[in-house]
Design an enzyme around this catalytic site. Structure first.
Site, PDB file in Angstrom:
ATOM      1  N   SER A  60       0.794  -1.236   0.000  1.00 43.00           N
ATOM      2  CA  SER A  60       0.000   0.000   0.000  1.00 43.00           C
ATOM      3  C   SER A  60       0.824   1.283   0.000  1.00 43.00           C
ATOM      4  O   SER A  60       0.256   2.372  -0.135  1.00 43.00           O
ATOM      5  CB  SER A  60      -0.947   0.011   1.201  1.00 43.00           C
ATOM      6  OG  SER A  60      -2.031  -0.858   0.985  1.00 43.00           O
ATOM      7  N   LYS A  63       0.193   3.866  -2.658  1.00 42.47           N
ATOM      8  CA  LYS A  63      -0.843   4.895  -2.602  1.00 42.47           C
ATOM      9  C   LYS A  63      -0.281   6.310  -2.466  1.00 42.47           C
ATOM     10  O   LYS A  63      -0.997   7.281  -2.729  1.00 42.47           O
ATOM     11  CB  LYS A  63      -1.812   4.576  -1.465  1.00 42.47           C
ATOM     12  CG  LYS A  63      -2.648   3.342  -1.774  1.00 42.47           C
ATOM     13  CD  LYS A  63      -3.338   2.760  -0.565  1.00 42.47           C
ATOM     14  CE  LYS A  63      -4.088   1.487  -0.985  1.00 42.47           C
ATOM     15  NZ  LYS A  63      -4.551   0.684   0.159  1.00 42.47           N
ATOM     16  N   SER A 115      -6.230   3.805   3.907  1.00 44.27           N
ATOM     17  CA  SER A 115      -5.659   2.854   2.948  1.00 44.27           C
ATOM     18  C   SER A 115      -6.726   2.137   2.135  1.00 44.27           C
ATOM     19  O   SER A 115      -6.630   0.939   1.853  1.00 44.27           O
ATOM     20  CB  SER A 115      -4.772   1.830   3.671  1.00 44.27           C
ATOM     21  OG  SER A 115      -3.831   1.258   2.791  1.00 44.27           O
TER      22      SER A 115
END
Length: 395
Positions: A60, A63, A115
């Protein structure tokens, strides 16, 4: 002659003390993460690295790229209609519903803070029609605007794909770039946010534990990630005084290790380095006594109390080096036809070296005086006691 020989030997031994002091034992942090880097955000200087150019799966942490692309190339007040595809993406979500209408800025918040993989897909589809086309935009953005060349993303959220990879160095470079954007920095630093959605009203919390459960002095923000193939990944920013550090740690099996490594990297940076700025009002001289000045202020990061060397090269560049001859900064300078054309103070090529070395030289001088004085006192006392024994044979 015997006493003078002893004193001379003791005095000479003092000089062996200084190299030991000057070249202190390496205090680099112990890092268990498979790949890691510590970067100064203002200068891009690498203060520590471990396999920082190795290709890794980012999870993640991806991102960060999705967010800065949306902020810089999207319209944050756009209203996005959530698709079925976004709703049913696997992994962490902010529970968007098909047909729900959400502003782009709110999706970026859900993406970075909570997230949300569904927010990432909704962003991608809104901006480019599909995850695939948005990924192409993202890769082009990273190469052209950030200067990243060893990263390839195939989705906006970081779920595993064998062609979705990056490096710790690239993530540090990306994070340093994104920090310059105030909107990104504000969201990146948000600990919690009230969230009102179609299917739920709640408070979303940042998943980076240094912002929540593991507080760290000077923490600015961060992004964590985890999928099985990548292990735990973490990008963290902390700031104290004029030093802003980006720590990236990638691939550990335990969450506790990734945070321990990050804290060790940041501690190492703050305890051993500082950033110095040379204002654009300074004028430099080369060996031919020609005058130059920088277009903007010059920042460079160096070890605390390190002796700095600088010179103007034949190419008209200001070259700044550390005491181990490593390059700290190379800056193109502008020539000045006449110094009177730029009424500012002149900085000679040795002045920074003198300035940075003063505190260290003072410590060395004081140490030398103390040690030498103590040795001399021992010498005098020993000689006095010998004379006393010579006068008093009974002892």
């Amino acid at each position: 002659m015997k006493y003078y020989s002893i004193f001379l030997m003791l005095t000479i031994s003092v000089f062996f003390f200084f190299p030991a002091y000057h070249y202190a034992e390496d205090n680099s942090p112990s890092v268990q993460s498979e790949s890691a880097v510590l970067m100064d955000a203002k200068t891009g200087s690498i203060l520590y690295e471990k396999n920082s150019s190795a290709r890794m799966y980012p999870a993640s942490v991806t991102k960060i790229a999705t967010a800065i692309v949306a902020i810089e190339e999207g319209k944050l007040d756009d209203i996005v209609t959530v698709s079925e595809n976004a709703r049913y993406v696997e992994g962490t979500r902010v529970y968007l519903e098909p047909g729900e209408q959400v502003s782009l800025i709110k999706l970026v918040q859900g993406l970075l803070i909570n997230s949300g993989n569904d927010a990432g897909v909704a962003i991608a589809e809104h901006m480019d029609g599909s995850v695939e086309d948005f990924s192409k935009r993202m890769n082009q953005f990273l190469k052209e605007k950030v200067g990243i060349h060893d990263t390839n993303f195939v989705n906006p959220h970081g779920l595993y794909h064998d062609q979705h990879y990056t490096t710790a160095y690239d993530i540090a470079l990306l994070t340093s770039y994104a920090l310059k954007n105030d909107t990104f920095k504000e969201i990146f630093s948000t600990n919690e946010l009230e969230w009102k959605g179609e299917s739920w009203d709640t408070v979303i919390y940042n998943h980076h534990e240094m912002l929540t459960h593991r507080p760290y002095e000077g923490i600015v923000g961060g992004k964590n990630g985890y999928v099985q193939k990548s292990g735990h990944t973490l990008a963290t920013v902390a700031e104290r005084e004029n030093l802003t550090l980006v720590a990236v740690t990638m691939k550990t099996n335990l969450k506790s290790i990734i945070y321990k490594d990050t804290a060790a990297l940041l501690d190492y940076g703050f305890e051993n380095f500082k950033t110095t700025v040379i204002p654009s009002t300074k004028v430099f001289k080369d060996k031919q006594n020609n005058n130059y000045y920088p277009t903007n202020s010059v920042y460079y990061t160096h070890k605390i109390n390190e002796i700095i060397k600088q010179k103007v090269t034949n190419e008209g560049e200001l070259l700044i080096k550390g005491e181990d001859n490593r390059v700290l900064s190379v800056t193109k300078l502008n020539p000045v036809a006449k110094l009177s054309d730029r009424p500012v103070s002149v900085l000679a090529s040795t002045s920074i070296e003198k300035e940075q070395g003063e505190s260290k030289n003072l410590v060395l001088l004081v140490s030398f005086i103390i040690v030498t004085g103590s040795l001399f006192g021992i010498f005098i006392y020993s000689k006095k006691m010998t004379r006393q024994r010579q006068r008093d044979p009974s002892n």
